[in-house]
Design a protein around this motif. Structure first.
Motif, PDB file in Angstrom:
ATOM      1  N   LEU A 391       0.827  -1.211   0.000  1.00 39.04           N
ATOM      2  CA  LEU A 391       0.000   0.000   0.000  1.00 39.04           C
ATOM      3  C   LEU A 391       0.864   1.264   0.000  1.00 39.04           C
ATOM      4  CD1 LEU A 391      -2.811  -1.000   2.552  1.00 39.04           C
ATOM      5  CD2 LEU A 391      -3.030  -0.757   0.070  1.00 39.04           C
ATOM      6  N   LEU A 392       1.926   1.266   0.812  1.00 41.23           N
ATOM      7  CA  LEU A 392       2.795   2.449   0.897  1.00 41.23           C
ATOM      8  C   LEU A 392       3.513   2.719  -0.419  1.00 41.23           C
ATOM      9  CD1 LEU A 392       4.331   1.936   4.461  1.00 41.23           C
ATOM     10  CD2 LEU A 392       2.872   3.838   3.745  1.00 41.23           C
ATOM     11  N   SER A 393       3.734   1.673  -1.208  1.00 41.96           N
ATOM     12  CA  SER A 393       4.404   1.861  -2.498  1.00 41.96           C
ATOM     13  C   SER A 393       3.447   2.333  -3.593  1.00 41.96           C
ATOM     14  CB  SER A 393       5.076   0.552  -2.939  1.00 41.96           C
ATOM     15  OG  SER A 393       4.109  -0.436  -3.271  1.00 41.96           O
ATOM     16  N   LEU A 394       2.147   2.227  -3.333  1.00 40.76           N
ATOM     17  CA  LEU A 394       1.154   2.568  -4.359  1.00 40.76           C
ATOM     18  C   LEU A 394       0.360   3.827  -4.036  1.00 40.76           C
ATOM     19  CD1 LEU A 394      -0.268  -1.024  -5.020  1.00 40.76           C
ATOM     20  CD2 LEU A 394       1.306   0.262  -6.492  1.00 40.76           C
ATOM     21  N   ILE A 395       0.078   4.056  -2.759  1.00 41.59           N
ATOM     22  CA  ILE A 395      -0.783   5.172  -2.366  1.00 41.59           C
ATOM     23  C   ILE A 395      -0.128   5.955  -1.230  1.00 41.59           C
ATOM     24  CG2 ILE A 395      -2.927   4.060  -3.113  1.00 41.59           C
ATOM     25  CD1 ILE A 395      -3.414   3.145  -0.282  1.00 41.59           C
ATOM     26  N   SER A 396      -0.795   6.996  -0.778  1.00 43.67           N
ATOM     27  CA  SER A 396      -0.225   7.853   0.262  1.00 43.67           C
ATOM     28  C   SER A 396      -0.255   7.174   1.631  1.00 43.67           C
ATOM     29  CB  SER A 396      -1.006   9.160   0.336  1.00 43.67           C
ATOM     30  OG  SER A 396      -2.310   8.935   0.855  1.00 43.67           O
ATOM     31  N   VAL A 397       0.489   7.761   2.570  1.00 43.38           N
ATOM     32  CA  VAL A 397       0.527   7.237   3.933  1.00 43.38           C
ATOM     33  C   VAL A 397      -0.868   7.312   4.557  1.00 43.38           C
ATOM     34  CG1 VAL A 397       1.497   7.548   6.243  1.00 43.38           C
ATOM     35  CG2 VAL A 397       2.942   7.864   4.234  1.00 43.38           C
ATOM     36  N   TRP A 398      -1.573   8.433   4.353  1.00 48.62           N
ATOM     37  CA  TRP A 398      -2.916   8.573   4.928  1.00 48.62           C
ATOM     38  C   TRP A 398      -3.856   7.511   4.385  1.00 48.62           C
ATOM     39  CZ3 TRP A 398      -7.766   9.408   2.775  1.00 48.62           C
ATOM     40  CH2 TRP A 398      -8.789   9.585   3.713  1.00 48.62           C
ATOM     41  N   GLN A 399      -3.810   7.275   3.069  1.00 46.73           N
ATOM     42  CA  GLN A 399      -4.677   6.261   2.468  1.00 46.73           C
ATOM     43  C   GLN A 399      -4.325   4.868   2.982  1.00 46.73           C
ATOM     44  OE1 GLN A 399      -3.700   7.413  -1.570  1.00 46.73           O
ATOM     45  NE2 GLN A 399      -5.795   8.140  -1.944  1.00 46.73           N
ATOM     46  N   THR A 400      -3.028   4.621   3.205  1.00 45.47           N
ATOM     47  CA  THR A 400      -2.598   3.326   3.741  1.00 45.47           C
ATOM     48  C   THR A 400      -3.190   3.094   5.122  1.00 45.47           C
ATOM     49  OG1 THR A 400      -0.522   3.351   2.487  1.00 45.47           O
ATOM     50  CG2 THR A 400      -0.602   1.977   4.469  1.00 45.47           C
ATOM     51  N   PHE A 401      -3.070   4.088   5.997  1.00 38.63           N
ATOM     52  CA  PHE A 401      -3.613   3.948   7.351  1.00 38.63           C
ATOM     53  C   PHE A 401      -5.135   3.808   7.314  1.00 38.63           C
ATOM     54  CE2 PHE A 401       0.487   4.817   8.982  1.00 38.63           C
ATOM     55  CZ  PHE A 401       0.473   4.546  10.336  1.00 38.63           C
ATOM     56  N   ALA A 402      -5.774   4.539   6.425  1.00 35.87           N
ATOM     57  CA  ALA A 402      -7.228   4.452   6.318  1.00 35.87           C
ATOM     58  C   ALA A 402      -7.674   3.055   5.886  1.00 35.87           C
ATOM     59  CB  ALA A 402      -7.749   5.501   5.334  1.00 35.87           C
ATOM     60  N   LEU A 403      -6.930   2.449   4.959  1.00 32.98           N
ATOM     61  CA  LEU A 403      -7.279   1.101   4.512  1.00 32.98           C
ATOM     62  C   LEU A 403      -6.949   0.057   5.579  1.00 32.98           C
ATOM     63  CD1 LEU A 403      -6.263   1.145   0.729  1.00 32.98           C
ATOM     64  CD2 LEU A 403      -8.567   1.066   1.703  1.00 32.98           C
ATOM     65  N   LEU A 404      -5.846   0.276   6.319  1.00 28.17           N
ATOM     66  CA  LEU A 404      -5.515  -0.646   7.408  1.00 28.17           C
ATOM     67  C   LEU A 404      -6.587  -0.623   8.499  1.00 28.17           C
ATOM     68  CD1 LEU A 404      -1.654  -0.118   7.861  1.00 28.17           C
ATOM     69  CD2 LEU A 404      -2.815  -2.101   6.866  1.00 28.17           C
ATOM     70  N   ALA A 405      -7.349   0.474   8.572  1.00 32.52           N
ATOM     71  CA  ALA A 405      -8.430   0.574   9.558  1.00 32.52           C
ATOM     72  C   ALA A 405      -9.528  -0.456   9.316  1.00 32.52           C
ATOM     73  CB  ALA A 405      -9.033   1.979   9.538  1.00 32.52           C
TER      74      ALA A 405
END
Length: 426
Positions: A391-405
């Motif tokens: 996820l971090l290699s494809l999208i932003s840090v915020w989007q990564t954390f949001a998806l991990l939620a």
């Protein structure tokens, strides 16, 4: 009044407890030092987070996948020898890691670490249950030592990186395992002091534990609807735990001010200034806050239904994951607050789900139930590192954390479902 009745540890209890405390602390020292080293590897080998995440997640997966076979080996060969093998294997893996010239060798070394580390929890917990008469006290000290390793590993690694190259640091980290082996070879204790022995020297239930058909039958009995849901709940915890913690030192670096420059801690042109990474120290601090979470979570298990506690904590973690990046961007103090909250909540879940497993499994199959638990938390959960890296290699840090939620959100919903199954066994 006997020593057991007085609640004091016997000499044998103290010897075993000291042994498992050292080993447990060493296991988690290595486990949580790896994310600190990953920050170096990302720059050293010009590799992206997706590739390194997969390499690391394989080792973490083996940490969990080996739990069940390790339990079988414990029943056959005893705990002391296997814990010694675990310590020696982990030390050897970090020695191999110190010679790594690329991601492939890092992955190989971490696979060796995962296989060796997977032995510990079945062996260590079995040793306490059969050898320590004051089991509750033994488990308490055992948990404290694990928490110490969780916080101490990243801190020790970060401090050593101030003075030495990462290759030498990983070689120096062999020392904790070597000390553990040395203690094991000099310590004297009776592994079965707390259980009755059979005339042939075995312990009651040995045949039952070693029978493959009994293992299959016990597994079928164990997996009721409630226990199955509980296993998925702990998977959600494992995926979120590994997904957030693995790359957190690197993520925190994006939001940290240059503290060394502001406080003039080092000469700007000195090697010390170049190696000083404040994010690593913040990461270690957040893990120390997690020790308070463990304590509070453990206390709450005696006062509220664990399903309710897990629902609240999971829901809170989901909210923290969504707002983590926006809050972190507000400044150092907000970053400190949101990071501490993440560490506190993440570790407060552990005693909650451990107590839940006990509620949904029969006492006679408790060891098997925790074997499956470690398989789910550490084995399946290891995929969280690969998922976060991708996820971090494809999208932003915020989007990564949001998806991990998604993981704690699912955990909260399943905890509600679990509370309504009505098939608790205790």
């Amino acid at each position: 009044m006997s020593t057991a009745q007085s609640g004091r540890l016997t000499g044998n209890d103290r010897s075993i407890t000291g042994f498992v405390m050292i080993a447990h602390a060493v296991v988690h020292t290595y486990e949580l030092s790896i994310p600190i080293l990953m920050v170096i590897w990302l720059a050293e080998f010009s590799v992206n987070t997706a590739v390194l995440g997969v390499a690391v997640s394989v080792g973490y997966a083996l940490f969990g996948l080996g739990a069940l076979p390790a339990g079988i080996l414990v029943d056959r060969f005893g705990s002391r020898e296997l814990v010694v093998g675990c310590l020696a294997g982990m030390g050897g893996s970090f020695l191999l890691l110190s010679a790594a010239q690329g991601v492939a060798m890092i992955a190989a070394a971490l696979c060796l670490w995962g296989v060796a580390a997977s032995i510990y929890h079945p062996a260590g917990l079995s040793l306490i249950s059969t050898g320590v008469e004051q089991r509750g006290t033994g488990f308490a000290y055992h948990g404290i030592a694990g928490n110490f390793g969780i916080a101490f590993g990243p801190l020790l690694t970060a401090v050593l990186l101030l003075f030495f190259d990462w290759e030498l640091v990983t070689a120096l980290l062999v020392a904790p395992a070597a000390l553990g082996v040395l203690y094991a070879l000099t310590a004297s204790f009776d592994e079965t002091a707390a259980v009755q022995t059979e005339p042939d020297g075995g312990t009651p239930g040995d045949d039952r534990q070693m029978s493959l058909s009994q293992f299959v039958a016990d597994s079928r009995t164990l997996f009721t609807v409630g226990f199955t849901i509980a296993m998925v709940v702990v998977m959600m915890n494992g995926l979120f735990y590994r997904g957030t913690l693995t790359f957190l030192p690197d993520v925190l670096g994006d939001f940290m001010p240059n503290i060394a420059e502001r406080l003039q801690l080092f000469d700007p042109d000195s090697p010390m200034a170049e190696e000083f990474d404040p994010a690593s120290y913040l990461y270690a601090g957040l893990l120390m806050v997690g020790m308070a979470g463990q304590y509070v979570g453990g206390k709450l298990t005696d006062r509220i239904r664990t399903e309710t506690g897990m629902t609240v904590i999971f829901a809170s973690l989901a909210a923290v994951a969504v707002v983590f990046v926006p809050v972190a961007r507000m400044g150092f103090v907000p970053l400190l607050v949101i990071g501490s909250l993440l560490g506190f909540l993440l570790f407060s879940l552990q005693p909650m789900y451990q107590a839940t497993i006990a509620e949904y499994s029969p006492p006679g199959d408790r060891g098997l139930s925790y074997g499956y638990t470690y398989l789910c938390v550490f084995g399946v959960g290891a995929a969280g590192a690969a998922i976060a890296g991708a996820l971090l290699s494809l999208i932003s840090v915020w989007q990564t954390f949001a998806l991990l939620a998604v993981f704690p959100t699912t955990g909260a919903l399943l905890s509600v479902v679990l509370s309504r199954t009505g098939d608790r066994r205790n």
